[in-house]
Design an enzyme around this catalytic site. Structure first.
Site, PDB file in Angstrom:
ATOM      1  N   SER A 132       0.864  -1.180   0.000  1.00  0.00           N
ATOM      2  CA  SER A 132       0.000   0.000   0.000  1.00  0.00           C
ATOM      3  C   SER A 132       0.899   1.227   0.000  1.00  0.00           C
ATOM      4  CB  SER A 132      -0.881  -0.003   1.254  1.00  0.00           C
ATOM      5  OG  SER A 132      -1.494   1.255   1.456  1.00  0.00           O
ATOM      6  N   TYR A 145      -1.202  -0.258  10.669  1.00  0.00           N
ATOM      7  CA  TYR A 145      -1.218  -0.595   9.239  1.00  0.00           C
ATOM      8  C   TYR A 145       0.061  -0.115   8.561  1.00  0.00           C
ATOM      9  CZ  TYR A 145      -3.258  -1.332   4.601  1.00  0.00           C
ATOM     10  OH  TYR A 145      -3.511  -1.775   3.321  1.00  0.00           O
TER      11      TYR A 145
END
Length: 263
Positions: A132, A145
């Site tokens: 990501s 995350y």
């Protein structure tokens, strides 16, 4: 790396990006091993694509070991499975932190470590980590995350150097905000003004291209996000101010709240 005829292990096959990847790989003639936690979604997908379904929870180390044994002949690994893990770290229980680390970081590393030796021995193969843009620059309410995606990027780029000259490629593919389906879309959050999104098909196409062309790092996002993530990696304090001024904190709060209801 030729995809046609290759055996591909795809984790997280039941999610939006995973299903798009599975369809794209099947269209190229890959022999698919699809894995995910939700058998009720996984098996019908596998049946439609002529693939083999392997139900596995990547937070369970024993099940990861079983998956490694069942996928020992894979020529390509696409580690796509991930948990959202957004929100204030102080709001997570220790077992929730552990689960995010197991699924998002440990399982992809162990799969790559276990499957790479056979690829090296055959002189051909490819490993893809679906990361990501959160692995390039940090954002508010996403520390856990960020940690997993920063780690995944570092591992992929380091492993790529270790395997240089073996015939085995390693890529990290990093989407920005993905519309229609996936973690961001499912949360119901909206992007900051002027920030655009990408489709799951764009992610799938870029992933296949990374395999075929042996690309080290592929960022799938509009120009403003790609530039922002690059600058954020170089100047984190400046990036934090810019994100706040652009309203990113509102988006990340929405994202965390939406994902909290789905935890």
């Amino acid at each position: 790396m030729r995809i046609g005829g290759a055996t591909v292990l795809l984790t997280g096959a039941t999610g939006g990006i995973g299903q798009s990847l599975a369809r794209a790989l099947a269209a190229r003639g890959a022999k698919l091993l699809l894995t995910g936690r939700r058998e009720e979604v996984l098996q019908p997908l596998a049946d439609r694509l002529g693939a083999r379904a392997i139900v596995a929870d990547l937070a369970d180390r024993a099940q990861v070991d079983d998956l490694i044994a069942e996928a020992a002949g894979a020529d390509i690994l696409i580690a796509n499975a991930a948990l959202p893990s957004s929100g204030e770290v102080l709001g997570y229980a220790p077992d929730e932190v552990d689960r995010a680390l197991e699924v998002n970081l440990r399982a992809p590393l162990q799969l790559a470590r276990a499957l790479a030796p056979r690829m090296v021995a055959s002189g051909s193969g490819h490993i893809v980590m679906i990361g990501s843009l959160s692995g390039r620059t940090a954002s508010p309410s996403a520390a856990l995350y960020n940690a997993t995606k920063f780690g995944l990027r570092g591992f992929a780029l380091g492993l790529r150097q270790d395997l240089h000259g073996t015939g085995v490629g390693v890529s990290v593919v990093q989407p920005g905000f993905v519309r229609d389906t996936g973690m961001f879309a499912d949360s119901g959050a909206t992007t900051p003004p002027g920030v655009r999104t990408v489709s799951v098909r764009q992610v799938a196409v870029a992933t296949l291209r990374a395999i075929e062309r042996d690309r080290a790092e592929v960022n799938i996002a509009p120009l403003e996000l790609r530039l922002g993530s690059a600058l954020g990696g170089l100047f984190p304090s400046l990036a934090a101010v810019a994100q706040r001024n652009a309203g990113a904190d509102r988006t990340t709060r929405q994202l965390a709240e939406g994902q909290r209801h789905n935890r």
